[in-house]
Design a protein around this motif. Structure first.
Motif: not given
Ligand code: MN
Ligand code: OGA
Length: 213
Positions: A131, A133, A194
């Protein structure tokens, strides 16, 4: 006031300069022993107290997403840390983070005005799928900050690696980072995809974001 005193007012911090230079070059930075093992122990104890208070809520994505969908994306339990009612250990954590933020703002004009941090517990066999952030309608998160609170001696077979997906000359590469205690990872929230690989032992951390207005 003497000129000497003025000159001493700004003193370079080599550790912070390393972080800035790493992020400038590779969009992430890893620092060992940012927190000492004693500090990690104190923070782990605080996390356990929060857990005993049953204060942990199931981590949610967005607002009302079906729980089984959430679980198929992330399985951690989180607890947001409120700086205004922080205990001694949490204050120690925030002091270090605030010091770094002040330095970043002064030397890089980052304009970090807000921050948010939560404890995270990944029970055995949970993970957080690949994903980014930042949210679609909110790009205030500039830097992601993760600090690991596991006990000393985290083994590779425990899994739980943080994997950063990097782009090196058009080639995707994986930077694999084990959640060793005291280690922090800082990366550009808007750029770096990540994931947290499945854990085979409970994995403890504090994760947060440095945000602009
Ligand atoms: Mn994250
Ligand atoms: C997150 C996250 C990484 C980690 O909470 O968004 O990606 O190593 N955490 O815990």
């Amino acid at each position: 006031m003497s000129h000497l005193f003025e000159a001493l007012d700004f003193c370079e911090n080599p550790l912070y300069e390393q972080i800035i230079s790493d992020i400038g070059k590779q969009q992430y930075s890893i620092v060992e022993n940012f927190f000492s093992l004693e500090e990690v122990d104190l923070l782990r104890q605080s996390l356990v107290i929060r857990q005993e208070e049953d204060a942990f809520k199931k981590a949610a994505i967005g607002n009302r997403v079906n729980e089984s969908i959430v679980k198929s994306i992330r399985g951690d339990h989180i607890f947001w840390i409120d700086e205004t009612i922080a205990n001694t250990s949490e204050l120690l954590f925030f002091n270090k983070v605030n010091d770094l933020i002040t330095y970043l703002n002064r030397t890089c004009f980052l304009g970090i005005l807000h921050k948010e941090f939560h404890y995270a517990v990944y029970p055995k066999s949970t993970f957080y799928k690949r994903h980014i952030d930042t949210f679609q309608n909110d790009d205030r998160r500039k830097l992601s900050f993760v600090c690991y609170l596991n006990e000393e001696g985290w083994l590779p077979e425990n899994g739980g690696e943080l994997v950063l997906y990097l782009n090196e000359n058009g080639q995707e590469t994986e930077k694999i980072i084990y959640p060793f205690p005291g280690r922090i990872v800082i990366f550009e929230s808007q750029i770096i995809e990540h994931e947290v690989r499945p854990v085979n032992a409970e994995r403890l951390s504090i994760t947060g974001w440095l945000k602009t207005r």
